[in-house]
Design a protein around this motif. Structure first.
Motif, PDB file in Angstrom:
ATOM      1  N   ALA A 123       0.812  -1.212   0.000  1.00  0.00           N
ATOM      2  CA  ALA A 123       0.000   0.000   0.000  1.00  0.00           C
ATOM      3  C   ALA A 123       0.847   1.264   0.000  1.00  0.00           C
ATOM      4  O   ALA A 123       0.401   2.317  -0.457  1.00  0.00           O
ATOM      5  N   LEU A 124       2.068   1.183   0.504  1.00  0.00           N
ATOM      6  CA  LEU A 124       2.950   2.353   0.552  1.00  0.00           C
ATOM      7  C   LEU A 124       3.625   2.647  -0.785  1.00  0.00           C
ATOM      8  O   LEU A 124       4.195   3.725  -0.958  1.00  0.00           O
ATOM      9  N   SER A 125       3.557   1.728  -1.722  1.00  0.00           N
ATOM     10  CA  SER A 125       4.319   1.888  -2.966  1.00  0.00           C
ATOM     11  C   SER A 125       3.895   3.135  -3.744  1.00  0.00           C
ATOM     12  O   SER A 125       4.735   3.910  -4.204  1.00  0.00           O
ATOM     13  N   GLU A 126       2.593   3.368  -3.885  1.00  0.00           N
ATOM     14  CA  GLU A 126       2.147   4.526  -4.682  1.00  0.00           C
ATOM     15  C   GLU A 126       2.468   5.856  -4.016  1.00  0.00           C
ATOM     16  O   GLU A 126       3.007   6.763  -4.675  1.00  0.00           O
ATOM     17  N   PRO A 127       2.162   6.053  -2.719  1.00  0.00           N
ATOM     18  CA  PRO A 127       2.531   7.346  -2.117  1.00  0.00           C
ATOM     19  C   PRO A 127       4.029   7.619  -2.142  1.00  0.00           C
ATOM     20  O   PRO A 127       4.451   8.773  -2.320  1.00  0.00           O
ATOM     21  N   LEU A 128       4.855   6.582  -2.011  1.00  0.00           N
ATOM     22  CA  LEU A 128       6.296   6.798  -2.063  1.00  0.00           C
ATOM     23  C   LEU A 128       6.740   7.153  -3.481  1.00  0.00           C
ATOM     24  O   LEU A 128       7.643   7.981  -3.669  1.00  0.00           O
ATOM     25  N   GLN A 129       6.096   6.560  -4.476  1.00  0.00           N
ATOM     26  CA  GLN A 129       6.404   6.930  -5.860  1.00  0.00           C
ATOM     27  C   GLN A 129       6.030   8.379  -6.129  1.00  0.00           C
ATOM     28  O   GLN A 129       6.740   9.097  -6.838  1.00  0.00           O
ATOM     29  N   ARG A 130       4.924   8.834  -5.555  1.00  0.00           N
ATOM     30  CA  ARG A 130       4.494  10.224  -5.747  1.00  0.00           C
ATOM     31  C   ARG A 130       5.482  11.189  -5.098  1.00  0.00           C
ATOM     32  O   ARG A 130       5.747  12.273  -5.633  1.00  0.00           O
ATOM     33  N   ILE A 131       6.034  10.814  -3.953  1.00  0.00           N
ATOM     34  CA  ILE A 131       7.052  11.662  -3.324  1.00  0.00           C
ATOM     35  C   ILE A 131       8.283  11.736  -4.211  1.00  0.00           C
ATOM     36  O   ILE A 131       8.840  12.817  -4.432  1.00  0.00           O
ATOM     37  N   ARG A 132       8.728  10.603  -4.723  1.00  0.00           N
ATOM     38  CA  ARG A 132       9.919  10.588  -5.588  1.00  0.00           C
ATOM     39  C   ARG A 132       9.705  11.394  -6.856  1.00  0.00           C
ATOM     40  O   ARG A 132      10.644  11.986  -7.393  1.00  0.00           O
ATOM     41  N   ALA A 133       8.453  11.432  -7.340  1.00  0.00           N
ATOM     42  CA  ALA A 133       8.143  12.175  -8.570  1.00  0.00           C
ATOM     43  C   ALA A 133       7.864  13.652  -8.299  1.00  0.00           C
ATOM     44  O   ALA A 133       7.579  14.403  -9.231  1.00  0.00           O
ATOM     45  N   GLY A 134       7.929  14.070  -7.035  1.00  0.00           N
ATOM     46  CA  GLY A 134       7.666  15.460  -6.698  1.00  0.00           C
ATOM     47  C   GLY A 134       6.195  15.835  -6.675  1.00  0.00           C
ATOM     48  O   GLY A 134       5.850  17.019  -6.639  1.00  0.00           O
ATOM     49  N   LYS A 135       5.303  14.845  -6.662  1.00  0.00           N
ATOM     50  CA  LYS A 135       3.867  15.117  -6.662  1.00  0.00           C
ATOM     51  C   LYS A 135       3.291  15.189  -5.253  1.00  0.00           C
ATOM     52  O   LYS A 135       2.127  15.559  -5.084  1.00  0.00           O
ATOM     53  N   SER A 136       4.082  14.828  -4.276  1.00  0.00           N
ATOM     54  CA  SER A 136       3.654  14.869  -2.880  1.00  0.00           C
ATOM     55  C   SER A 136       4.867  15.239  -2.036  1.00  0.00           C
ATOM     56  O   SER A 136       5.985  14.799  -2.328  1.00  0.00           O
ATOM     57  N   ALA A 137       4.653  16.056  -1.003  1.00  0.00           N
ATOM     58  CA  ALA A 137       5.800  16.518  -0.218  1.00  0.00           C
ATOM     59  C   ALA A 137       5.441  16.681   1.257  1.00  0.00           C
ATOM     60  O   ALA A 137       5.387  17.798   1.778  1.00  0.00           O
ATOM     61  N   PRO A 138       5.175  15.580   1.952  1.00  0.00           N
ATOM     62  CA  PRO A 138       4.947  15.703   3.395  1.00  0.00           C
ATOM     63  C   PRO A 138       6.234  16.125   4.099  1.00  0.00           C
ATOM     64  O   PRO A 138       7.339  15.896   3.607  1.00  0.00           O
ATOM     65  N   ARG A 139       6.070  16.743   5.261  1.00  0.00           N
ATOM     66  CA  ARG A 139       7.246  17.155   6.038  1.00  0.00           C
ATOM     67  C   ARG A 139       7.854  15.989   6.801  1.00  0.00           C
ATOM     68  O   ARG A 139       9.062  15.935   6.996  1.00  0.00           O
ATOM     69  N   SER A 140       7.010  15.074   7.250  1.00  0.00           N
ATOM     70  CA  SER A 140       7.504  13.963   8.052  1.00  0.00           C
ATOM     71  C   SER A 140       6.633  12.738   7.849  1.00  0.00           C
ATOM     72  O   SER A 140       5.450  12.841   7.523  1.00  0.00           O
ATOM     73  N   VAL A 141       7.249  11.567   8.056  1.00  0.00           N
ATOM     74  CA  VAL A 141       6.534  10.293   7.992  1.00  0.00           C
ATOM     75  C   VAL A 141       6.988   9.454   9.186  1.00  0.00           C
ATOM     76  O   VAL A 141       8.165   9.126   9.306  1.00  0.00           O
TER      77      VAL A 141
END
Length: 290
Positions: A123-141
């Motif tokens: 389930a974490l694969s897509e949100p992590l891909q979005r972070i790597r692509a610059g489409k998501s930028a949370p401050r902390s996980v």
């Protein structure tokens, strides 16, 4: 509404997180109900004794949590309506979208209790891909996971024949637990250096076989499923073997949100308290390895 200035350490001006938490508490207690319109940013700024920019950031945090709608420079936002009644889905289909939604916030917090970390890792694969692509930028996980201890006499998976040695079955489960846990840690912690992300992944061991799986997302949502035990045949060391086992990815996932009414709110808060009680008492250090 009661002014909050004196509740925020006297003369010190509250931060956006503190303003957001004060408003979040009003939503959780029902002082602000679904559909209610908040005061204007100017009124809130006066109440809390802060600049409008602080209020704006606080409202954006609540919007990221799914608690507000219509956070713009125009009309004041409203408290979001509870999610429409939805049919529970299998974990394989339902967990991914909820994890992705949790990553829309700036501070992502996930607590999980499960038999292995396989479903969570997928389930974490897509949100992590979005972070790597610059489409998501949370401050902390921040991720915490409770898993069964390595030497535990598991209730499942195990051979259906009680007199049979469960060693090979146990080793197969342990290898899956370790490999999925290692992948989860690596995938998350790799973002610490590549994206300057504040990442913390912690795992602890339980002294029992969990009969359920639980995922707590950002303190506002709980996903819950039963591990239903079935008897089925698997190849163990090349031989067909009858096992008592579960298919975690096929388990039915029930969703509860703090904004969906008192019942859901209590379930989320009690689930979080249960997780904390296990984490802080009987859970022990977990080492992933052979």
């Amino acid at each position: 509404m009661t002014p909050e200035r004196t509740a925020m350490n006297g003369s010190r001006k509250p931060s956006p997180d503190e303003v957001a938490e004060a408003l979040r508490a009003r939503i959780r207690t029902g002082d602000l109900k679904s559909g209610d319109q908040l005061p204007t940013q100017a009124v809130l700024a006066e109440e809390f004794g802060v600049e409008r920019g602080v209020v704006r950031l606080a409202l954006q945090r609540l919007q990221s949590d799914g608690l507000l709608t219509g956070v713009t420079r125009g009309a004041p936002p409203r408290v979001a309506s509870p999610a429409a009644v939805e049919v529970p889905q299998q974990t394989a289909a339902g967990l991914g979208p909820r994890i992705l939604g949790a990553f829309q916030g700036e501070a992502v917090r996930i607590d999980a209790l499960c038999l292995t970390a396989e479903s969570l890792t997928l389930a974490l694969s897509e949100p992590l891909q979005r972070i790597r692509a610059g489409k998501s930028a949370p401050r902390s996980v921040k991720v915490r996971v409770l898993l069964p201890a390595r030497d535990l006499d598991l209730a499942f998976p195990r051979r259906a024949e009680p007199l049979q040695d469960d060693g090979a079955v146990h080793q197969r489960w342990l290898a899956l637990r370790n490999s999925q846990g290692q992948v989860l840690k690596h995938n998350l912690e790799s973002l610490r250096s590549t994206h300057d992300l504040d990442v913390e992944v912690t795992m602890r061991a339980l002294p029992f076989t969990p009969p359920v799986k639980l995922y707590l997302l950002n303190g506002t949502e709980a996903l819950f499923a039963y591990y239903t035990v079935e008897k089925r045949e698997e190849l163990i060391e090349g031989s067909p073997t009858e096992l008592f086992d579960v298919l975690g990815s096929d388990s039915t996932l029930f969703r509860f949100e703090v904004t969906a009414g008192v019942r859901d709110q209590l379930f989320v808060t009690q689930s979080a308290a249960w997780f904390e009680s296990l984490w802080n008492t009987i859970a022990t250090e977990l080492v992933l390895g052979t």
